[in-house]
Write a protein that holds these residues in place. Structure first.
Motif, PDB file in Angstrom:
ATOM      1  N   VAL A  29       1.180  50.882  23.488  1.00 29.47           N
ATOM      2  CA  VAL A  29      -0.128  50.891  24.168  1.00 29.47           C
ATOM      3  C   VAL A  29      -0.581  49.504  24.568  1.00 29.47           C
ATOM      4  O   VAL A  29      -1.329  49.335  25.528  1.00 29.47           O
ATOM      5  CB  VAL A  29      -1.205  51.574  23.306  1.00 29.47           C
ATOM      6  CG1 VAL A  29      -0.890  53.045  23.163  1.00 29.47           C
ATOM      7  CG2 VAL A  29      -1.324  50.919  21.934  1.00 29.47           C
ATOM      8  N   PHE A  30      -0.163  48.478  23.822  1.00 26.50           N
ATOM      9  CA  PHE A  30      -0.657  47.148  24.129  1.00 26.50           C
ATOM     10  C   PHE A  30      -0.029  46.555  25.385  1.00 26.50           C
ATOM     11  O   PHE A  30      -0.569  45.613  25.961  1.00 26.50           O
ATOM     12  CB  PHE A  30      -0.425  46.206  22.949  1.00 26.50           C
ATOM     13  CG  PHE A  30      -1.357  46.443  21.789  1.00 26.50           C
ATOM     14  CD1 PHE A  30      -0.872  46.655  20.512  1.00 26.50           C
ATOM     15  CD2 PHE A  30      -2.736  46.438  21.970  1.00 26.50           C
ATOM     16  CE1 PHE A  30      -1.730  46.867  19.442  1.00 26.50           C
ATOM     17  CE2 PHE A  30      -3.602  46.646  20.909  1.00 26.50           C
ATOM     18  CZ  PHE A  30      -3.087  46.868  19.638  1.00 26.50           C
ATOM     19  N   SER A  31       1.096  47.080  25.832  1.00 26.24           N
ATOM     20  CA  SER A  31       1.763  46.499  26.997  1.00 26.24           C
ATOM     21  C   SER A  31       0.992  46.738  28.284  1.00 26.24           C
ATOM     22  O   SER A  31       1.118  45.970  29.235  1.00 26.24           O
ATOM     23  CB  SER A  31       3.176  47.065  27.124  1.00 26.24           C
ATOM     24  OG  SER A  31       3.125  48.468  27.322  1.00 26.24           O
ATOM     25  N   SER A  32       0.181  47.776  28.330  1.00 23.18           N
ATOM     26  CA  SER A  32      -0.525  48.113  29.569  1.00 23.18           C
ATOM     27  C   SER A  32      -2.017  48.302  29.374  1.00 23.18           C
ATOM     28  O   SER A  32      -2.703  48.787  30.288  1.00 23.18           O
ATOM     29  CB  SER A  32       0.071  49.376  30.186  1.00 23.18           C
ATOM     30  OG  SER A  32       0.035  50.445  29.251  1.00 23.18           O
ATOM     31  N   ASN A  33      -2.512  47.931  28.208  1.00 24.96           N
ATOM     32  CA  ASN A  33      -3.939  48.100  27.922  1.00 24.96           C
ATOM     33  C   ASN A  33      -4.500  46.865  27.226  1.00 24.96           C
ATOM     34  O   ASN A  33      -3.763  46.123  26.577  1.00 24.96           O
ATOM     35  CB  ASN A  33      -4.167  49.318  27.019  1.00 24.96           C
ATOM     36  CG  ASN A  33      -3.810  50.614  27.689  1.00 24.96           C
ATOM     37  OD1 ASN A  33      -4.535  51.125  28.532  1.00 24.96           O
ATOM     38  ND2 ASN A  33      -2.657  51.159  27.310  1.00 24.96           N
ATOM     39  N   ALA A  34      -5.792  46.700  27.363  1.00 23.15           N
ATOM     40  CA  ALA A  34      -6.457  45.590  26.692  1.00 23.15           C
ATOM     41  C   ALA A  34      -6.697  45.933  25.230  1.00 23.15           C
ATOM     42  O   ALA A  34      -6.795  47.099  24.849  1.00 23.15           O
ATOM     43  CB  ALA A  34      -7.776  45.290  27.376  1.00 23.15           C
ATOM     44  N   GLY A  35      -6.813  44.905  24.426  1.00 20.72           N
ATOM     45  CA  GLY A  35      -7.096  45.094  23.015  1.00 20.72           C
ATOM     46  C   GLY A  35      -7.695  43.845  22.427  1.00 20.72           C
ATOM     47  O   GLY A  35      -7.928  42.857  23.137  1.00 20.72           O
ATOM     48  N   GLY A  36      -7.958  43.897  21.130  1.00 22.22           N
ATOM     49  CA  GLY A  36      -8.528  42.711  20.511  1.00 22.22           C
ATOM     50  C   GLY A  36      -8.967  42.959  19.094  1.00 22.22           C
ATOM     51  O   GLY A  36      -8.509  43.903  18.431  1.00 22.22           O
ATOM     52  N   TRP A  37      -9.879  42.073  18.663  1.00 18.71           N
ATOM     53  CA  TRP A  37     -10.359  42.092  17.280  1.00 18.71           C
ATOM     54  C   TRP A  37     -11.872  41.967  17.230  1.00 18.71           C
ATOM     55  O   TRP A  37     -12.451  41.147  17.950  1.00 18.71           O
ATOM     56  CB  TRP A  37      -9.749  40.917  16.509  1.00 18.71           C
ATOM     57  CG  TRP A  37      -8.270  40.987  16.364  1.00 18.71           C
ATOM     58  CD1 TRP A  37      -7.334  40.528  17.268  1.00 18.71           C
ATOM     59  CD2 TRP A  37      -7.541  41.534  15.282  1.00 18.71           C
ATOM     60  NE1 TRP A  37      -6.075  40.773  16.789  1.00 18.71           N
ATOM     61  CE2 TRP A  37      -6.167  41.380  15.571  1.00 18.71           C
ATOM     62  CE3 TRP A  37      -7.899  42.138  14.064  1.00 18.71           C
ATOM     63  CZ2 TRP A  37      -5.167  41.810  14.698  1.00 18.71           C
ATOM     64  CZ3 TRP A  37      -6.897  42.560  13.207  1.00 18.71           C
ATOM     65  CH2 TRP A  37      -5.553  42.395  13.524  1.00 18.71           C
ATOM     66  N   TYR A  38     -12.480  42.762  16.380  1.00 19.61           N
ATOM     67  CA  TYR A  38     -13.866  42.627  15.981  1.00 19.61           C
ATOM     68  C   TYR A  38     -13.880  42.251  14.497  1.00 19.61           C
ATOM     69  O   TYR A  38     -12.886  42.390  13.803  1.00 19.61           O
ATOM     70  CB  TYR A  38     -14.622  43.946  16.157  1.00 19.61           C
ATOM     71  CG  TYR A  38     -15.195  44.202  17.514  1.00 19.61           C
ATOM     72  CD1 TYR A  38     -14.389  44.571  18.586  1.00 19.61           C
ATOM     73  CD2 TYR A  38     -16.569  44.111  17.737  1.00 19.61           C
ATOM     74  CE1 TYR A  38     -14.923  44.828  19.835  1.00 19.61           C
ATOM     75  CE2 TYR A  38     -17.120  44.369  18.982  1.00 19.61           C
ATOM     76  CZ  TYR A  38     -16.288  44.735  20.025  1.00 19.61           C
ATOM     77  OH  TYR A  38     -16.837  44.996  21.260  1.00 19.61           O
ATOM     78  N   ARG A  39     -15.035  41.819  14.050  1.00 15.85           N
ATOM     79  CA  ARG A  39     -15.240  41.618  12.619  1.00 15.85           C
ATOM     80  C   ARG A  39     -16.641  42.042  12.231  1.00 15.85           C
ATOM     81  O   ARG A  39     -17.551  42.043  13.050  1.00 15.85           O
ATOM     82  CB  ARG A  39     -14.983  40.169  12.219  1.00 15.85           C
ATOM     83  CG  ARG A  39     -15.997  39.179  12.748  1.00 15.85           C
ATOM     84  CD  ARG A  39     -15.571  37.752  12.377  1.00 15.85           C
ATOM     85  NE  ARG A  39     -16.516  36.754  12.882  1.00 15.85           N
ATOM     86  CZ  ARG A  39     -16.317  35.443  12.830  1.00 15.85           C
ATOM     87  NH1 ARG A  39     -15.195  34.951  12.275  1.00 15.85           N
ATOM     88  NH2 ARG A  39     -17.229  34.618  13.304  1.00 15.85           N
ATOM     89  N   GLN A  40     -16.763  42.401  10.954  1.00 12.33           N
ATOM     90  CA  GLN A  40     -18.073  42.781  10.433  1.00 12.33           C
ATOM     91  C   GLN A  40     -18.245  42.191   9.045  1.00 12.33           C
ATOM     92  O   GLN A  40     -17.481  42.521   8.122  1.00 12.33           O
ATOM     93  CB  GLN A  40     -18.233  44.292  10.393  1.00 12.33           C
ATOM     94  CG  GLN A  40     -19.630  44.746  10.020  1.00 12.33           C
ATOM     95  CD  GLN A  40     -19.880  46.207  10.313  1.00 12.33           C
ATOM     96  OE1 GLN A  40     -18.944  47.008  10.446  1.00 12.33           O
ATOM     97  NE2 GLN A  40     -21.145  46.573  10.455  1.00 12.33           N
ATOM     98  N   ALA A  41     -19.249  41.357   8.925  1.00  7.14           N
ATOM     99  CA  ALA A  41     -19.587  40.757   7.639  1.00  7.14           C
ATOM    100  C   ALA A  41     -20.647  41.622   6.951  1.00  7.14           C
ATOM    101  O   ALA A  41     -21.379  42.358   7.625  1.00  7.14           O
ATOM    102  CB  ALA A  41     -20.101  39.342   7.849  1.00  7.14           C
ATOM    103  N   PRO A  42     -20.758  41.542   5.635  1.00  2.65           N
ATOM    104  CA  PRO A  42     -21.753  42.342   4.920  1.00  2.65           C
ATOM    105  C   PRO A  42     -23.158  42.117   5.459  1.00  2.65           C
ATOM    106  O   PRO A  42     -23.598  40.979   5.627  1.00  2.65           O
ATOM    107  CB  PRO A  42     -21.630  41.843   3.476  1.00  2.65           C
ATOM    108  CG  PRO A  42     -20.240  41.337   3.376  1.00  2.65           C
ATOM    109  CD  PRO A  42     -19.922  40.745   4.718  1.00  2.65           C
ATOM    110  N   GLY A  43     -23.841  43.207   5.775  1.00  2.71           N
ATOM    111  CA  GLY A  43     -25.212  43.123   6.245  1.00  2.71           C
ATOM    112  C   GLY A  43     -25.369  42.693   7.688  1.00  2.71           C
ATOM    113  O   GLY A  43     -26.493  42.482   8.156  1.00  2.71           O
ATOM    114  N   LYS A  44     -24.242  42.567   8.408  1.00  2.00           N
ATOM    115  CA  LYS A  44     -24.303  42.120   9.797  1.00  2.00           C
ATOM    116  C   LYS A  44     -23.674  43.159  10.716  1.00  2.00           C
ATOM    117  O   LYS A  44     -22.895  44.005  10.280  1.00  2.00           O
ATOM    118  CB  LYS A  44     -23.599  40.774   9.965  1.00  2.00           C
ATOM    119  CG  LYS A  44     -24.277  39.638   9.233  1.00  2.00           C
ATOM    120  CD  LYS A  44     -23.625  38.309   9.583  1.00  2.00           C
ATOM    121  CE  LYS A  44     -24.352  37.150   8.926  1.00  2.00           C
ATOM    122  NZ  LYS A  44     -23.749  35.840   9.288  1.00  2.00           N
TER     123      LYS A  44
END
Length: 117
Positions: free
Chosen positions: A28-43
């Motif tokens: 799926v990554f060869s023809s689609n965008a992707g990435g990373w999110y993050r979530q900190a406690p309470g945010k």
């Protein structure tokens, strides 16, 4: 159905490095965008880095110059190289892929990154 599995998180001292990996169940990554999110406690969850199918990238201001997103299509994997880590980088990191022609986004289960001395 697309499955994403992250790895590479852990405990690291300030100034250290980690590399996160996100392996997809298909190419799926060869023809689609992707990435990373993050979530900190309470945010709220925040976008960390994004890579398009054409390898254009963008980053949150807080990680520019320290984090690098990349992709290996042969391995169906997206990476997040994190250098000069700070305590405020502590969060659960989630990878995602956008399946544009289906208007769908798939998420991984998350991997914990803790930056502490």
């Amino acid at each position: 159905q697309v499955q994403l599995v992250e790895s590479g998180g852990g405990l690291v001292q300030p100034g250290g490095s980690l590399r996160l990996s996100c392996v997809a169940s298909g190419s799926v990554f060869s023809s689609n965008a992707g990435g990373w999110y993050r979530q900190a406690p309470g945010k709220q969850r925040e976008l960390v880095a994004h890579i398009t199918s054409g390898d254009n990238t963008n980053y949150a201001d807080s990680v520019k110059g320290r984090f690098t997103i990349s992709r290996d299509n042969a391995k169906s994997t997206v990476y997040l190289q994190m250098n000069s880590l700070k305590p405020e980088d502590t969060a659960v990191y989630y990878c995602y892929v956008n399946i544009d022609h289906l208007s769908l986004r798939y998420w991984g289960q998350g991997t914990q990154v803790t930056v502490s001395s």
